[in-house]
Motif scaffolding. Sequence first.
Motif, PDB file in Angstrom:
ATOM      1  N   GLU A 142       0.857  -1.184   0.000  1.00 34.27           N
ATOM      2  CA  GLU A 142       0.000   0.000   0.000  1.00 34.27           C
ATOM      3  C   GLU A 142       0.891   1.231   0.000  1.00 34.27           C
ATOM      4  O   GLU A 142       1.758   1.378   0.867  1.00 34.27           O
ATOM      5  N   ARG A 143       0.695   2.104  -0.972  1.00 32.09           N
ATOM      6  CA  ARG A 143       1.522   3.288  -1.079  1.00 32.09           C
ATOM      7  C   ARG A 143       1.108   4.351  -0.060  1.00 32.09           C
ATOM      8  O   ARG A 143       0.066   4.254   0.586  1.00 32.09           O
ATOM      9  N   LYS A 144       1.931   5.363   0.059  1.00 32.47           N
ATOM     10  CA  LYS A 144       1.724   6.408   1.052  1.00 32.47           C
ATOM     11  C   LYS A 144       0.381   7.108   0.880  1.00 32.47           C
ATOM     12  O   LYS A 144      -0.236   7.548   1.857  1.00 32.47           O
ATOM     13  N   LEU A 181       7.190  -6.546  -2.999  1.00 30.04           N
ATOM     14  CA  LEU A 181       6.874  -5.123  -3.069  1.00 30.04           C
ATOM     15  C   LEU A 181       7.115  -4.481  -1.710  1.00 30.04           C
ATOM     16  O   LEU A 181       6.875  -5.094  -0.672  1.00 30.04           O
ATOM     17  N   LEU A 182       7.587  -3.238  -1.735  1.00 29.23           N
ATOM     18  CA  LEU A 182       7.758  -2.472  -0.501  1.00 29.23           C
ATOM     19  C   LEU A 182       7.429  -1.016  -0.793  1.00 29.23           C
ATOM     20  O   LEU A 182       7.960  -0.428  -1.740  1.00 29.23           O
ATOM     21  N   ALA A 183       6.544  -0.447   0.023  1.00 29.13           N
ATOM     22  CA  ALA A 183       6.195   0.971  -0.087  1.00 29.13           C
ATOM     23  C   ALA A 183       6.620   1.660   1.207  1.00 29.13           C
ATOM     24  O   ALA A 183       5.848   1.734   2.164  1.00 29.13           O
ATOM     25  N   GLY A 187       7.637   7.287   0.322  1.00 23.06           N
ATOM     26  CA  GLY A 187       6.716   7.392  -0.801  1.00 23.06           C
ATOM     27  C   GLY A 187       7.199   6.664  -2.038  1.00 23.06           C
ATOM     28  O   GLY A 187       6.467   6.563  -3.035  1.00 23.06           O
ATOM     29  N   ASP A 188       8.439   6.159  -2.007  1.00 22.91           N
ATOM     30  CA  ASP A 188       8.946   5.367  -3.129  1.00 22.91           C
ATOM     31  C   ASP A 188       8.201   4.038  -3.210  1.00 22.91           C
ATOM     32  O   ASP A 188       7.488   3.643  -2.276  1.00 22.91           O
ATOM     33  N   LEU A 189       8.409   3.345  -4.308  1.00 20.87           N
ATOM     34  CA  LEU A 189       7.914   1.980  -4.449  1.00 20.87           C
ATOM     35  C   LEU A 189       9.072   1.109  -4.900  1.00 20.87           C
ATOM     36  O   LEU A 189       9.717   1.392  -5.915  1.00 20.87           O
ATOM     37  N   TRP A 190       9.351   0.059  -4.126  1.00 20.82           N
ATOM     38  CA  TRP A 190      10.419  -0.878  -4.458  1.00 20.82           C
ATOM     39  C   TRP A 190       9.798  -2.173  -4.973  1.00 20.82           C
ATOM     40  O   TRP A 190       8.812  -2.670  -4.412  1.00 20.82           O
ATOM     41  N   VAL A 191      10.398  -2.723  -6.033  1.00 21.82           N
ATOM     42  CA  VAL A 191       9.934  -3.970  -6.633  1.00 21.82           C
ATOM     43  C   VAL A 191      11.123  -4.919  -6.722  1.00 21.82           C
ATOM     44  O   VAL A 191      12.138  -4.603  -7.356  1.00 21.82           O
ATOM     45  N   TYR A 202      14.102  -2.814  -8.293  1.00 24.19           N
ATOM     46  CA  TYR A 202      13.673  -1.594  -8.971  1.00 24.19           C
ATOM     47  C   TYR A 202      13.066  -0.636  -7.943  1.00 24.19           C
ATOM     48  O   TYR A 202      12.381  -1.058  -7.017  1.00 24.19           O
ATOM     49  N   ARG A 203      13.314   0.667  -8.161  1.00 22.15           N
ATOM     50  CA  ARG A 203      12.759   1.684  -7.262  1.00 22.15           C
ATOM     51  C   ARG A 203      12.090   2.776  -8.084  1.00 22.15           C
ATOM     52  O   ARG A 203      12.698   3.343  -8.992  1.00 22.15           O
ATOM     53  N   LEU A 204      10.830   3.040  -7.751  1.00 24.94           N
ATOM     54  CA  LEU A 204      10.097   4.136  -8.373  1.00 24.94           C
ATOM     55  C   LEU A 204      10.151   5.332  -7.435  1.00 24.94           C
ATOM     56  O   LEU A 204       9.588   5.310  -6.345  1.00 24.94           O
ATOM     57  N   ASN A 205      10.843   6.378  -7.870  1.00 25.06           N
ATOM     58  CA  ASN A 205      10.994   7.600  -7.092  1.00 25.06           C
ATOM     59  C   ASN A 205      10.323   8.735  -7.861  1.00 25.06           C
ATOM     60  O   ASN A 205      10.850   9.209  -8.867  1.00 25.06           O
TER      61      ASN A 205
END
Length: 339
Positions: A142-144, A181-183, A187-191, A202-205
């Motif tokens: 679950e994201r921020k 998955l890690l949120a 606020g990033d998302l790690w896959v 992978y990191r979504l910033n």
Amino acid sequence: MPEKKYRNLIVNAGHLLAGILIIVVVVLILQAALGYVQVKSTPPGWEIIRPPAEVSTLLIDNDTLWTGGKDGIILISRTNNSRLPLPDGAPPTSYVRQIFRDHTGSIWIGHDGGLVKFTHASWEIIAPGPGIPFTKVLSLAERKDGTMVVGTETDVFVNNGSGWVSLRPGGMPAIASADVLLAPRSGDLWVGCGAVMHGALYRLNGTSWHQYTVSDGLPHPAVRALTEVRDGSIWAATGYSRNGGAARYSDGVWMNLTRADGLAGESTRSVFEDTHGRIWFGSEYDGIAVHDTGTWKILTEKEGLAGYEVKTMTEDPDGVYWLGTNGGLTRISSDVVMG
């Protein structure tokens, strides 16, 4: 003469079949006996609970421990370790990959056959379903901003309020599988991808994707677990077979741990921080290593673990540790961990 030969063949076949059945029965009895001995021989403060026979994910919900794995969903009472019935109306589930609770208290179950949500004693089957672009669910987060994220074998989907949409159009790199998955609070998302040959992190910033591989500092390409600790750094459990290690990411810098540093085994299967700030590193074959301010303690089946592969860990409000392994569930009292 041919009739006698035919009868002899039938008799011999019967004897062979009976022998095979006897061997199977003996093996089953020995397995049950060994399991019984292991459960009965655990030291004070340790308990092995079966079923479940294998545990891949854990969630504490008041006095109930939700376990998931090859046996589907199994509920265990925290107070007496007994098995509890599932809430009425529970749909069938196959291999449960993750059990996750969102900010509203709803419990999400991702399994090989789809996605299920449990809210206020009511079950909802989300996938498979009309317009749902996935079936098998490997990971949940679950994201921020409160949006749910689902990891599948080839993609990552977010619920934008009107449906599930892929992150690929937003620039997400092609992935072999979204196993983890890690949120985090940032606020990033790690896959994390656990594929042995094609794994990566992978990191979504914001709107930018970053990819991390062995050349960037990971001990092994296969990412098996992710967690955020209290100082905001990210730990990744990596490895396969007898290779791998744990990696810590903080302020753009990677720091690795291997067996030479204190891990129980090279291939790291899980990572968890308890309320005392101790970091637990589960291995694929060698139990678990607990790190506490420079001190390491190795816990294996000899000490009382239900299995050699520690897949998941959690701590309940009473300070009791629950460890999911390839051989069942282990309960450890807090006062025996670093004693």
